[in-house]
Design an enzyme around this catalytic site. Structure first.
Site, PDB file in Angstrom:
ATOM      1  N   HIS A  17       0.835  -1.205   0.000  1.00 28.65           N
ATOM      2  CA  HIS A  17       0.000   0.000   0.000  1.00 28.65           C
ATOM      3  C   HIS A  17       0.870   1.255   0.000  1.00 28.65           C
ATOM      4  CE1 HIS A  17      -2.772  -2.897   2.359  1.00 28.65           C
ATOM      5  NE2 HIS A  17      -2.922  -3.071   1.068  1.00 28.65           N
ATOM      6  N   ASP A 112      -6.544   5.016   0.145  1.00 29.85           N
ATOM      7  CA  ASP A 112      -6.502   3.673  -0.441  1.00 29.85           C
ATOM      8  C   ASP A 112      -7.737   2.903   0.038  1.00 29.85           C
ATOM      9  OD1 ASP A 112      -5.893   2.259   1.977  1.00 29.85           O
ATOM     10  OD2 ASP A 112      -3.750   2.546   1.667  1.00 29.85           O
TER      11      ASP A 112
END
Ligand code: UDP
Ligand code: UDP
Length: 474
Positions: A17, A112
């Protein structure tokens, strides 16, 4: 000069991520000249992560703010999505304080997929809300369709025999559905349904893919009769966004010295991402398989174990006490010392893949790794372990055909050395039609990726379009 719009990003823990979020921030700052602040929720468990964050801070292209740790001591949920969701939820107050302390308020917040609850902060501060999907459009389609599937199915996904139909997309085989969606008795299942419900409330979604690769799936988001009914705001394919190697990374280390002496495209790079591990038995088979393949290799070796969720957040960079020799078959290191290079825990992956000596990639198929393989034009052996990797493997091996995969899932069976050797030879050396076609397709896909992000390419234009919107609406 008019001041630039200020865009904020929030990244959840885990290298898969963090890396793409930082790379997106780099592009927003360098190519689009926006003022960028990245809020990071670190795992604080790895020196590799610490170095990556420190390097981003030192580069000074954008502001990096580490949010203070939230108390997780009472959390008993040990599942990946469950813990990630709780972690991100508990960081919302810290994000709120950090945003309110900024001297210039961002007009856009990009989260995200595990950070969509931070949209509450975006609303309070009148920021536009965007989601960055650091995966492909097919997986994203499944994600926003999960709330619909949840209502449709009775019982568990695991009982399902027929593929799941997602409007306008390739059906998803039940065996490819990621584990968090297989068990409705786990809280992480409901976190996933929540994520799938929250994403469409954003003002737009940026996906790390491109039109040539996933045109049909991307079109389904624009069609009201397909996924457009669920995803009403625009979906921008802006990828592939991958870290730039820049040549000097890795420098004169032993590994890069060794690579510089190997013939062009003769080495297969073996790595299972930031969190992947193999069982002891499987590691033995991989070792013998590599040896039997007769190909040169670089292998990032980790202690054999089935991952516990705590280690999902734990990545190393070789400073940990990991003597790889004790995990490998007797005599393996000596027998392969001419043709192989074993790295402990962590390698500078984009630099390795960028080496002219590397001609193949044996990967767990995390989406960042897949894109790094594609942008370097290397054929792959794809070995899915966790998260959405089974869908990635299906896409790479069965649809796009830049990869081969084991006949059985590596999480369900131990894959034998003969099969491993055959897969490695197939992509590296086999002169049959299939081997040649896979290598040719890998080069073709590399060109397609380059074209999409070059000026005038689809991802280039989509990126410019969304940035223009942010300039107009700030
Ligand atoms: N990575 C790396 N060195 C390693 C292992 C991983 O640089 O030894 C990087 C890799 O290049 C990629 C990221 O970590 O950018 C992992 O992301 P991915 O989506 O491939 O998989 P995940 O680790 O999230 O499962
Ligand atoms: N697994 C593995 N190595 C890893 C991570 C996972 O072999 O590094 C296996 C694990 O044993 C399980 C499967 O992959 O059978 C899925 O793992 P998990 O449910 O933890 O991952 P998720 O799909 O929830 O991300």
């Amino acid at each position: 000069m008019e001041s630039q719009p200020h865009v904020a990003l929030i990244s959840s823990p885990g290298m898969g991520h963090l890396f793409p979020s930082l790379e997106l921030a780099t592009r927003l700052s360098m190519r689009h000249h926006l003022s960028v602040t990245v809020f990071i929720v670190p795992s604080r468990s790895s020196s590799a992560e610490y170095k990556v964050i420190a390097a981003a801070q030192a580069a000074g292209l954008f502001t990096v703010i580490e949010l203070p740790p939230a108390d997780m001591s009472d959390v008993t949920d040990s599942t990946v999505v469950g813990r990630l969701s709780i972690t991100m939820r508990r960081h919302v107050p810290a994000l709120r304080s950090a945003v309110s302390a900024l001297t210039s308020l961002p007009s856009v917040l990009i989260a995200d997929i595990f950070a969509t609850e931070s949209f509450a902060v975006a609303d309070e501060f009148h920021m536009a809300k965007y989601v960055f999907v650091a995966s492909n459009a097919w997986f994203f389609a499944l994600t926003i369709y999960v709330p619909v599937l949840d209502k449709q199915i009775n019982g568990q996904y695991v009982d399902q025999k027929e593929p799941f139909h997602i409007p306008g997309c390739e059906p998803v085989r039940p065996c490819d559905v990621m584990d968090p969606l297989l068990d409705r008795t786990e809280p992480q299942y409901f976190e996933y349904v929540r994520i799938g419900t929250e994403i469409p409330s954003s003002d737009g979604v940026l996906v790390n893919t491109w039109d040539d690769l996933e045109g049909r799936t991307l079109a389904s988001f624009r069609d009201w009769n397909l996924l457009g009914r669920i995803m009403k705001s625009p979906v921008y394919s802006i990828g592939p966004i991958v870290r730039q190697t820049g040549g000097k990374k890795g420098g004169a280390s032993e590994l890069f010295n060794w690579l510089s002496k190997q013939p062009g495209e003769s080495v297969i790079y073996v790595s299972f991402g930031s969190g992947g591990t193999l069982s002891s038995e499987q590691m033995t088979e991989v070792a013998h398989g590599l040896e039997m393949s007769g190909q040169r290799f670089v292998w990032v070796v980790r202690a054999p174990k089935v991952r516990s969720d705590a280690t999902f957040f734990t990545t190393g960079d070789g400073t940990e006490d990991q003597s790889e020799a004790k995990f490998l078959p007797d005599g393996f290191l000596e027998r392969t010392s001419e043709v192989g290079f074993v790295v402990s825990m962590w390698a500078d992956q984009t630099a390795v893949l960028g080496s002219p000596a590397v001609g193949g990639f044996f990967t767990h198929g995390g989406w960042n790794s897949a894109l790094e393989g594609i942008t370097n034009g290397v054929p792959m052996v794809v070995w899915p372990l966790y998260a959405e990797q089974r869908m990635n493997a299906t896409m790479l091996a069965e649809e796009v055909r830049v990869a081969v995969r084991p006949k059985e899932l590596p999480t369900k069976a131990v894959i034998g050395r003969e099969e491993i050797a055959a897969m490695v030879r197939k992509i590296m050396a086999e002169e049959d039609e299939e081997g040649k076609a896979i290598r040719a397709k890998a080069k073709e896909l590399q060109r397609s990726a380059e074209k999409s992000t070059a000026e005038g390419g689809s991802s280039f234009e989509n990126f410019a379009r969304v940035v223009k919107l942010w300039r107009e609406n700030r």
